[in-house]
Design a protein around this motif. Structure first.
Motif, PDB file in Angstrom:
ATOM      1  N   PRO A   1     -11.302  -3.589  -3.753  1.00  0.00           N
ATOM      2  CA  PRO A   1     -10.899  -3.082  -2.440  1.00  0.00           C
ATOM      3  C   PRO A   1     -11.135  -4.166  -1.387  1.00  0.00           C
ATOM      4  O   PRO A   1     -12.093  -4.939  -1.492  1.00  0.00           O
ATOM      5  CB  PRO A   1     -11.830  -1.883  -2.217  1.00  0.00           C
TER       6      PRO A   1
ATOM      7  N   HIS B   1      -9.555   0.734  -8.959  1.00  0.00           N
ATOM      8  CA  HIS B   1      -9.764   0.221  -7.601  1.00  0.00           C
ATOM      9  C   HIS B   1     -11.073   0.826  -7.065  1.00  0.00           C
ATOM     10  O   HIS B   1     -11.144   1.205  -5.908  1.00  0.00           O
ATOM     11  CB  HIS B   1      -8.552   0.638  -6.763  1.00  0.00           C
TER      12      HIS B   1
ATOM     13  N   HIS C   1       0.827  -1.207   0.000  1.00  0.00           N
ATOM     14  CA  HIS C   1       0.000   0.000   0.000  1.00  0.00           C
ATOM     15  C   HIS C   1       0.859   1.254   0.000  1.00  0.00           C
ATOM     16  O   HIS C   1       0.751   2.089  -0.869  1.00  0.00           O
ATOM     17  CB  HIS C   1      -0.928   0.033   1.228  1.00  0.00           C
TER      18      HIS C   1
ATOM     19  N   ASP D   1      -1.872  -0.893  -3.905  1.00  0.00           N
ATOM     20  CA  ASP D   1      -3.278  -0.494  -3.851  1.00  0.00           C
ATOM     21  C   ASP D   1      -3.428   0.892  -3.219  1.00  0.00           C
ATOM     22  O   ASP D   1      -2.628   1.286  -2.361  1.00  0.00           O
ATOM     23  CB  ASP D   1      -4.074  -1.481  -2.994  1.00  0.00           C
ATOM     24  N   ASP D   2      -4.460   1.572  -3.614  1.00  0.00           N
ATOM     25  CA  ASP D   2      -5.000   2.801  -3.006  1.00  0.00           C
ATOM     26  C   ASP D   2      -4.463   4.092  -3.633  1.00  0.00           C
ATOM     27  O   ASP D   2      -5.228   4.891  -4.124  1.00  0.00           O
ATOM     28  CB  ASP D   2      -4.822   2.846  -1.481  1.00  0.00           C
TER      29      ASP D   2
ATOM     30  N   HIS E   1     -13.580   3.390  -3.144  1.00  0.00           N
ATOM     31  CA  HIS E   1     -12.969   2.362  -2.301  1.00  0.00           C
ATOM     32  C   HIS E   1     -14.034   1.624  -1.495  1.00  0.00           C
ATOM     33  O   HIS E   1     -13.940   1.459  -0.277  1.00  0.00           O
ATOM     34  CB  HIS E   1     -11.887   2.941  -1.382  1.00  0.00           C
TER      35      HIS E   1
HETATM   36 ZN   LIG Z   1      -7.574  -0.610  -1.284  1.00  0.00          ZN
END
Ligand SMILES: [Zn+2]
Length: 286
Positions: A203, A162, A40, A95-96, A166
């Motif tokens: 997510p 993504h 992340h 991710d994110d 979220h």
């Molecule tokens: Zn995520």
């Protein structure tokens, strides 16, 4: 060191000769697992459960380069499709969309020619808004700017979708929201980063957060694949549209344990089929 970590060290080093033999056998048979990691945030301040320090991250990347084939998601899928893989391979994903990744981690990956897919939740980037899970911890961490994402895309990093907000896709109850989160947000992200979007990551990514209807939408949108995150290997011959991932940060011993092939985990996720959720596949077809 915590007791669990000590136990894992003992297990890892104790089983090393056996797992070497096991890996060699799988590789000789062309059935070596394909590992996809997710990170992340790589940063040296405000450590939390979804962060790893820069030195540790670089140490992990160097170790991977020495021990396995470090490849793109596309190559992972090609080896799944071909039904044969002669060497353990690893792909790196994030991710994110945390801004601090741009300070050292991303330049490091580019410099070392490590392919990477970077999944971002659209709204946070567009509105420069911190993630609720960071706000809840009292630490609203900066997210990437659209400009950073465009520069990453231009440097060869694959940007992936993504969702917009979220959200937990498995909990969506109306098809309009599902289409917006999976289809519309993905199209908008592609426009924002000036790169076609080929991959989608759910997510949270546990089995309850997935949805057969969402997978159908991703396919009909022309995407190349979707990623889960419940902790499983991929195998030559499995459906290449579903890429199973496991968490990479922050304890190196846990990563090594996965990548050198933990026999106990080899059955996880084999033949997984996406379940119907509140929004059914039939609700988003036709
Ligand atoms: Zn995520």
């Amino acid at each position: 060191m915590k007791i669990r970590e000590l136990a894992l060290h003992a297990y890892y080093y104790g089983s090393l000769p056996l797992r070497r033999r096991y890996r060699n056998r799988l590789e000789a048979e062309g059935q070596a697992p394909l590992c996809v990691l997710f990170y992340h945030r790589v940063a040296d301040t405000h450590p939390n459960g979804w962060s790893i320090g820069n030195r540790e991250f670089q140490r992990q990347m160097r170790w991977l380069k020495q021990n396995v084939d470090v490849v793109s998601l596309q190559e992972i899928q090609a080896r799944m499709r071909s039904g044969r893989n002669d060497r353990v391979a690893v792909a790196v994903t994030f991710d994110d969309g945390y801004a601090e990744n741009c300070q050292q981690a991303i330049p490091f990956l580019i410099e070392h020619e490590i392919p990477m897919t970077y999944f971002v939740a659209l709204d946070f980037v567009v509105h420069d808004r911190p993630f609720p899970h960071d706000v809840a911890e009292g630490q609203p961490l900066p997210v990437n700017t659209p400009q950073q994402l465009r520069e990453m895309a231009a440097s060869g990093i694959e940007i992936g979708a993504h969702t917009r907000s979220h959200c937990d896709v498995g909990a969506i109850n109306d098809s309009e929201t599902m289409v917006d989160e999976i289809v519309t947000a993905t199209t908008e992200l592609g426009r924002l980063v000036e790169q076609p979007i080929r991959y989608f990551a759910f997510p949270y990514g546990q089995k309850t957060n997935l949805s057969a209807a969402a997978v159908h939408l991703a396919k009909s949108q022309g995407l190349s694949g979707v990623c889960s995150a419940y902790g499983a290997y991929n195998f030559p011959g499995s459906d290449p549209f579903h890429i199973q991932r496991f968490h990479a940060d922050p304890e190196f011993i846990r990563l090594k344990n996965w990548v050198t092939i933990d026999r106990r985990k080899v059955g996880f996720g084999r033949g997984y089929e996406f379940a119907e959720t509140g929004v059914k596949t039939a609700d988003v077809t036709g």
